[in-house]
Design a protein around this motif. Structure first.
Motif, mmCIF file in Angstrom:
data_model
loop_
_atom_site.group_PDB
_atom_site.id
_atom_site.type_symbol
_atom_site.label_atom_id
_atom_site.label_comp_id
_atom_site.label_asym_id
_atom_site.label_seq_id
_atom_site.Cartn_x
_atom_site.Cartn_y
_atom_site.Cartn_z
ATOM 1 N N GLU A 21 0.861 -1.188 0.000
ATOM 2 C CA GLU A 21 0.000 0.000 0.000
ATOM 3 C C GLU A 21 0.895 1.236 0.000
ATOM 4 O O GLU A 21 1.861 1.306 0.773
ATOM 5 C CB GLU A 21 -0.901 0.021 1.229
ATOM 6 N N VAL A 22 0.588 2.194 -0.863
ATOM 7 C CA VAL A 22 1.394 3.408 -0.979
ATOM 8 C C VAL A 22 0.514 4.625 -0.731
ATOM 9 O O VAL A 22 -0.505 4.812 -1.410
ATOM 10 C CB VAL A 22 2.047 3.521 -2.374
ATOM 11 N N ASN A 23 0.910 5.425 0.241
ATOM 12 C CA ASN A 23 0.277 6.719 0.488
ATOM 13 C C ASN A 23 1.240 7.803 0.022
ATOM 14 O O ASN A 23 2.252 8.063 0.670
ATOM 15 C CB ASN A 23 -0.042 6.898 1.974
ATOM 16 N N GLU A 24 0.935 8.392 -1.112
ATOM 17 C CA GLU A 24 1.814 9.399 -1.706
ATOM 18 C C GLU A 24 1.078 10.729 -1.786
ATOM 19 O O GLU A 24 -0.053 10.797 -2.251
ATOM 20 C CB GLU A 24 2.242 8.965 -3.110
ATOM 21 N N GLY A 25 1.738 11.787 -1.325
ATOM 22 C CA GLY A 25 1.088 13.087 -1.403
ATOM 23 C C GLY A 25 1.848 14.150 -0.649
ATOM 24 O O GLY A 25 3.002 13.976 -0.266
#
Length: 421
Positions: A21-25
Motif C-alpha cells: 500500500e502506498v500513500n503518496e502526497g
C-alpha cells in the motif's frame, strides 16, 4: 478524540489484500496519521510476531511511526506498548489480542543498511519516506517477508520526480494499492492555515505543484538538481586526507546546521567530502534550544569527528550573522572565523550568493563533492534540503530549506579558494 477524514477512514479500514500500500502526497495531508492507525489495526489481527519500521535513519523511524507526534504506535497502544531491545536491535513490544508483537525500527538510507535485517523473518514492513531509502534495503525488506502468514507492506512519501526509480522498481512491480493525498485530506488543518500554506508555496511553481497539488514534477527549479544519491554518496572516505574543517549556519527557531568536511586528493584531484552533520531545528521539533546548549552539543560533535577520523581540524567557519553562536562557541574553547557568505563576490555576470551556488553546482557536477556515510551524524537533513532548495518564479533562491545548504555553500567557498582557484 481524533477526527478522521473520509480518505483516512477508507485507508484504515481497507482489506489486507495487496502486497504493498502506498500513500503518496503532500506534507500535512494526514497520510502518515492514517498509516499509524492502519498499521495498529494490522498488528491486532496478524499472527506474525516480528515486524519492521524503516526510515532513512533509526531516529526518523522512531519519530515518524513509533512516536508520530502523538498519534504513533506508542500512543495508540498506550500501556500495552513498551520499548525494548534484543540481539536483533531496538523494538516496540506490543500486546495485542493475537499475541505479543515485536516492531523493530531501523535506518535504511545507507549502502550497507541491509546488514541490519539480514537473517530476520518479518510479517510486515513500514517504509517511511521510501524515496529516501537505499534500493538494496527496500528489495531485501520484501524478501524478509516471504514466509509471513499475513504479508503486508506500507509505504509513504512526498511526490518524487516522475523518473524516480522507486516508481518503476517498486510500485509498478508489486501488487500495489496507491492513494494520492493533498492537504485537503487533512481534517485538522483550518482554512486559514491552508491559505497561509498556499500563499507560501505559490511563490515557487515547483513547490506549488509538489506540495500543494501533490504532483510528481521534475525539479526544474531545484538549485542542486544535479546531486545524485547513487553517485555522490560514498560508504568510505577515498583518497589522501589533507585537511578537516567545519562550517556552520545557526538559529534558534530556524535550524542550526554544522558540517564536518575533509579534503582529500583522489586520482589526482582534490575532493570536498562532507563526512558528518549536526542538525537541529527548533521549529520542526518544537524544542527551541538556547545557544549555549547548541554550543555544547556542537563541541561534542566536533570531538566525535576528531576521534572518528583521527584528524585535527584547521578552521571553524560560522555564518557572520550568527554572532551569538560564535560567542557561545568561543566561551567553551572553539575559535571561529566568519564564513565567506558571498556577500561581496562578483564573478562575471554572477553576484553574491549566486557565485557560491555556481561553485557548489560545479563541485557536484565535476565530482569534487561527496557525502561520506557514518553511523551517528548522518546526512538525512542535507538530502532533504538538497531536494527542496529552489528558486522562485523570478529566479531568486527561496529563503527556505536552506540551512544545511547555506553552510554547504560556505564549505565550498573555502574549498574552492584554497584547492581549486
Amino acid at each position: 478524540m481524533i477526527e478522521f477524514s473520509p480518505k483516512q477512514k477508507e485507508i484504515i479500514r481497507a482489506p489486507f489484500d495487496v502486497t504493498l500500500e502506498v500513500n503518496e502526497g503532500t506534507p500535512r495531508s494526514g497520510k502518515t496519521t492514517a498509516g499509524h492507525f492502519r498499521f495498529a489495526y494490522y498488528l491486532t489481527v496478524t499472527p506474525d510476531e516480528n515486524h519492521l519500521i524503516v526510515a532513512y535513519n533509526q531516529e526518523q523511524a522512531y519519530r515518524l511511526f513509533v512516536d508520530g507526534d502523538g498519534t504513533g504506535l506508542i500512543h495508540i497502544f498506550g500501556d500495552l506498548a513498551k520499548p525494548k531491545s534484543d540481539r536483533l536491535g531496538d523494538y516496540l513490544e506490543v500486546y495485542t489480542p493475537t499475541g505479543i508483537k515485536k516492531v523493530y525500527y531501523k535506518g535504511g538510507g545507507k549502502v550497507d543498511s541491509v546488514k541490519a535485517i539480514t537473517g530476520m523473518s518479518l510479517g510486515s514492513v513500514i517504509f517511511c519516506e521510501i524515496n529516501l531509502l537505499h534500493m538494496n534495503m527496500i528489495q531485501e525488506c520484501f524478501r524478509r517477508t516471504f514466509a509471513a502468514k499475513m504479508r503486508y507492506h506500507l509505504a509513504d512519501l512526498n511526490p518524487p520526480p516522475p523518473n524516480h526509480p522507486v516508481i518503476k522498481e517498486v510500485f509498478e512491480v508489486q501488487k500495489t494499492r496507491w492513494k494520492h493525498w493533498t492537504i485537503q485530506d487533512n481534517p485538522i488543518i483550518s482554512e486559514e492555515r491552508k491559505q497561509e500554506i498556499y500563499e507560501t508555496l505559490s511563490k515557487n511553481p515547483y513547490l506549488l505543484q509538489r506540495d500543494w497539488y501533490g504532483k510528481r514534477v521534475m525539479p526544474e527549479g531545484v538549485i542542486y538538481g544535479m546531486f545524485d544519491m547513487d553517485k555522490h554518496i560514498l560508504s568510505t572516505l577515498l583518497g589522501e586526507p589533507y585537511e578537516m574543517f567545519f562550517t556552520a549556519d545557526g538559529g534558534q527557531g530556524d535550524a542550526t546546521s554544522v558540517s564536518c568536511n575533509i579534503v582529500t586528493r583522489y586520482n589526482g584531484k582534490f575532493r570536498l567530502n562532507r563526512v558528518a552533520n549536526y542538525y537541529h531545528s527548533g521549529s520542526e521539533t518544537g524544542q527551541v534550544k538556547a545557544m549555549s546548549v547548541y554550543a555544547r552539543e556542537i563541541k561534542a560533535f566536533v570531538n566525535w569527528c576528531v576521534e572518528k577520523f583521527q584528524m585535527r581540524y584547521t578552521e571553524f567557519f560560522v555564518d557572520p550573522a550568527c554572532k551569538s553562536l560564535r560567542e557561545e562557541l568561543h566561551l567553551i574553547g572553539i575559535d571561529t572565523r566568519p564564513a565567506n557568505n558571498n556577500a561581496h563576490d562578483i564573478k562575471g555576470s554572477s553576484k553574491g550568493i549566486e557565485v557560491g551556488i555556481e561553485r557548489a553546482q560545479n563541485a557536484i557536477t565535476n565530482e569534487q563533492f561527496f557525502l561520506v556515510e557514518n553511523d551517528k551524524y548522518d546526512h538525512y537533513n542535507f538530502i532533504k534540503e538538497v531536494g527542496m532548495y529552489s528558486r522562485d518564479e523570478n529566479g531568486k533562491p527561496i529563503d527556505d530549506f536552506n540551512h544545511a545548504m547555506d553552510e554547504f555553500r560556505y564549505s565550498v567557498n573555502y574549498f574552492y579558494k584554497r584547492y581549486v582557484l
